[in-house]
Write a protein that holds these residues in place. Structure first.
Motif, PDB file in Angstrom:
ATOM      1  N   ALA A  39       0.848  -1.199   0.000  1.00 35.86           N
ATOM      2  CA  ALA A  39       0.000   0.000   0.000  1.00 35.86           C
ATOM      3  C   ALA A  39       0.883   1.250   0.000  1.00 35.86           C
ATOM      4  O   ALA A  39       1.878   1.311   0.722  1.00 35.86           O
ATOM      5  CB  ALA A  39      -0.918  -0.002   1.208  1.00 35.86           C
ATOM      6  N   PHE A  40       0.517   2.246  -0.803  1.00 36.81           N
ATOM      7  CA  PHE A  40       1.335   3.458  -0.877  1.00 36.81           C
ATOM      8  C   PHE A  40       1.097   4.389   0.304  1.00 36.81           C
ATOM      9  O   PHE A  40       1.885   5.307   0.542  1.00 36.81           O
ATOM     10  CB  PHE A  40       1.113   4.213  -2.200  1.00 36.81           C
ATOM     11  CG  PHE A  40      -0.159   5.021  -2.254  1.00 36.81           C
ATOM     12  CD1 PHE A  40      -0.181   6.344  -1.845  1.00 36.81           C
ATOM     13  CD2 PHE A  40      -1.338   4.461  -2.737  1.00 36.81           C
ATOM     14  CE1 PHE A  40      -1.343   7.094  -1.903  1.00 36.81           C
ATOM     15  CE2 PHE A  40      -2.501   5.198  -2.802  1.00 36.81           C
ATOM     16  CZ  PHE A  40      -2.507   6.520  -2.379  1.00 36.81           C
ATOM     17  N   TYR A  41       0.036   4.139   1.070  1.00 36.23           N
ATOM     18  CA  TYR A  41      -0.320   5.025   2.175  1.00 36.23           C
ATOM     19  C   TYR A  41      -0.957   4.207   3.280  1.00 36.23           C
ATOM     20  O   TYR A  41      -1.850   3.397   3.028  1.00 36.23           O
ATOM     21  CB  TYR A  41      -1.307   6.096   1.689  1.00 36.23           C
ATOM     22  CG  TYR A  41      -1.784   7.039   2.760  1.00 36.23           C
ATOM     23  CD1 TYR A  41      -1.135   8.244   2.991  1.00 36.23           C
ATOM     24  CD2 TYR A  41      -2.884   6.725   3.544  1.00 36.23           C
ATOM     25  CE1 TYR A  41      -1.571   9.119   3.982  1.00 36.23           C
ATOM     26  CE2 TYR A  41      -3.323   7.590   4.535  1.00 36.23           C
ATOM     27  CZ  TYR A  41      -2.665   8.781   4.749  1.00 36.23           C
ATOM     28  OH  TYR A  41      -3.092   9.630   5.730  1.00 36.23           O
ATOM     29  N   ILE A  42      -0.473   4.430   4.506  1.00 38.50           N
ATOM     30  CA  ILE A  42      -1.101   3.850   5.694  1.00 38.50           C
ATOM     31  C   ILE A  42      -1.251   4.987   6.702  1.00 38.50           C
ATOM     32  O   ILE A  42      -0.260   5.590   7.117  1.00 38.50           O
ATOM     33  CB  ILE A  42      -0.253   2.717   6.309  1.00 38.50           C
ATOM     34  CG1 ILE A  42       0.060   1.641   5.269  1.00 38.50           C
ATOM     35  CG2 ILE A  42      -0.980   2.124   7.524  1.00 38.50           C
ATOM     36  CD1 ILE A  42       1.136   0.670   5.704  1.00 38.50           C
ATOM     37  N   GLY A  43      -2.489   5.308   7.040  1.00 34.52           N
ATOM     38  CA  GLY A  43      -2.764   6.384   7.980  1.00 34.52           C
ATOM     39  C   GLY A  43      -3.491   5.869   9.201  1.00 34.52           C
ATOM     40  O   GLY A  43      -4.248   4.900   9.124  1.00 34.52           O
ATOM     41  N   CYS A  44      -3.255   6.526  10.332  1.00 42.10           N
ATOM     42  CA  CYS A  44      -3.833   6.091  11.603  1.00 42.10           C
ATOM     43  C   CYS A  44      -4.421   7.279  12.346  1.00 42.10           C
ATOM     44  O   CYS A  44      -3.716   8.247  12.642  1.00 42.10           O
ATOM     45  CB  CYS A  44      -2.765   5.438  12.472  1.00 42.10           C
ATOM     46  SG  CYS A  44      -1.857   4.118  11.653  1.00 42.10           S
ATOM     47  N   LEU A  45      -5.708   7.185  12.659  1.00 43.52           N
ATOM     48  CA  LEU A  45      -6.394   8.227  13.413  1.00 43.52           C
ATOM     49  C   LEU A  45      -5.902   8.232  14.852  1.00 43.52           C
ATOM     50  O   LEU A  45      -5.609   7.188  15.424  1.00 43.52           O
ATOM     51  CB  LEU A  45      -7.898   7.976  13.384  1.00 43.52           C
ATOM     52  CG  LEU A  45      -8.803   9.081  13.918  1.00 43.52           C
ATOM     53  CD1 LEU A  45      -8.697  10.315  13.028  1.00 43.52           C
ATOM     54  CD2 LEU A  45     -10.244   8.597  13.968  1.00 43.52           C
ATOM     55  N   GLY A  46      -5.810   9.395  15.430  1.00 40.94           N
ATOM     56  CA  GLY A  46      -5.414   9.531  16.823  1.00 40.94           C
ATOM     57  C   GLY A  46      -4.519  10.743  17.011  1.00 40.94           C
ATOM     58  O   GLY A  46      -3.988  11.290  16.054  1.00 40.94           O
ATOM     59  N   SER A  47      -4.343  11.118  18.243  1.00 42.72           N
ATOM     60  CA  SER A  47      -3.512  12.268  18.579  1.00 42.72           C
ATOM     61  C   SER A  47      -2.028  11.937  18.398  1.00 42.72           C
ATOM     62  O   SER A  47      -1.650  10.775  18.169  1.00 42.72           O
ATOM     63  CB  SER A  47      -3.755  12.671  20.031  1.00 42.72           C
ATOM     64  OG  SER A  47      -3.256  11.649  20.888  1.00 42.72           O
TER      65      SER A  47
END
Length: 104
Positions: A39-47
Motif C-alpha cells: 500500500a502506498f499510504y497507511i494512515g492512523c487516526l489519533g492524537s
C-alpha cells in the motif's frame, strides 16, 4: 476483524489504508498486516500522543523504524478539522498529496 478483512482483498501499490477506531486491539493487527503490504499510504487516526504510543508498541513487537515511519499519524493534513466531514477531507487530501508526490 480488520486484519482478517484485509487478507481477503488484493492490496497493491495503488491502495491507501486508514485505521479509524482508536482501539489498539482492532487497529494494531490491521496496521501490522498493512505495514507488510505494498500500500502506498497507511494512515492512523489519533492524537500525536496516541501515535507515539502506537509506534512504541510496534517497535516492541519487532517492527523496525523504517516500517513504523511508513505510518501517517495523526492521519490527515493539519487543517484544524473539527467535524467528521472536515476530518475526512483532511485525510483524503493527505492521501492525494502522497499519491501525487509519488506519481511518475
Amino acid at each position: 476483524w480488520p486484519d482478517e478483512a484485509l487478507k481477503k482483498i488484493s492490496i497493491n501499490n495503488s491502495c491507501a489504508i486508514v485505521t479509524l477506531t482508536h482501539d489498539p486491539k482492532l487497529d494494531d493487527p490491521a496496521i501490522e498486516y498493512s505495514i507488510n503490504s505494498t500500500a502506498f499510504y497507511i494512515g492512523c487516526l489519533g492524537s500525536e500522543k496516541t501515535h507515539n504510543t502506537r509506534k512504541k508498541r510496534l517497535l516492541s513487537k519487532g517492527f523496525n523504524n523504517k516500517q513504523v515511519n511508513l505510518l501517517h499519524g495523526p492521519v490527515g493534513l493539519s487543517i484544524n478539522a473539527k467535524t467528521p466531514a472536515e476530518i475526512a477531507c483532511s485525510i483524503i487530501t493527505q492521501i492525494i498529496k502522497i499519491k501525487n508526490k509519488n506519481a511518475i
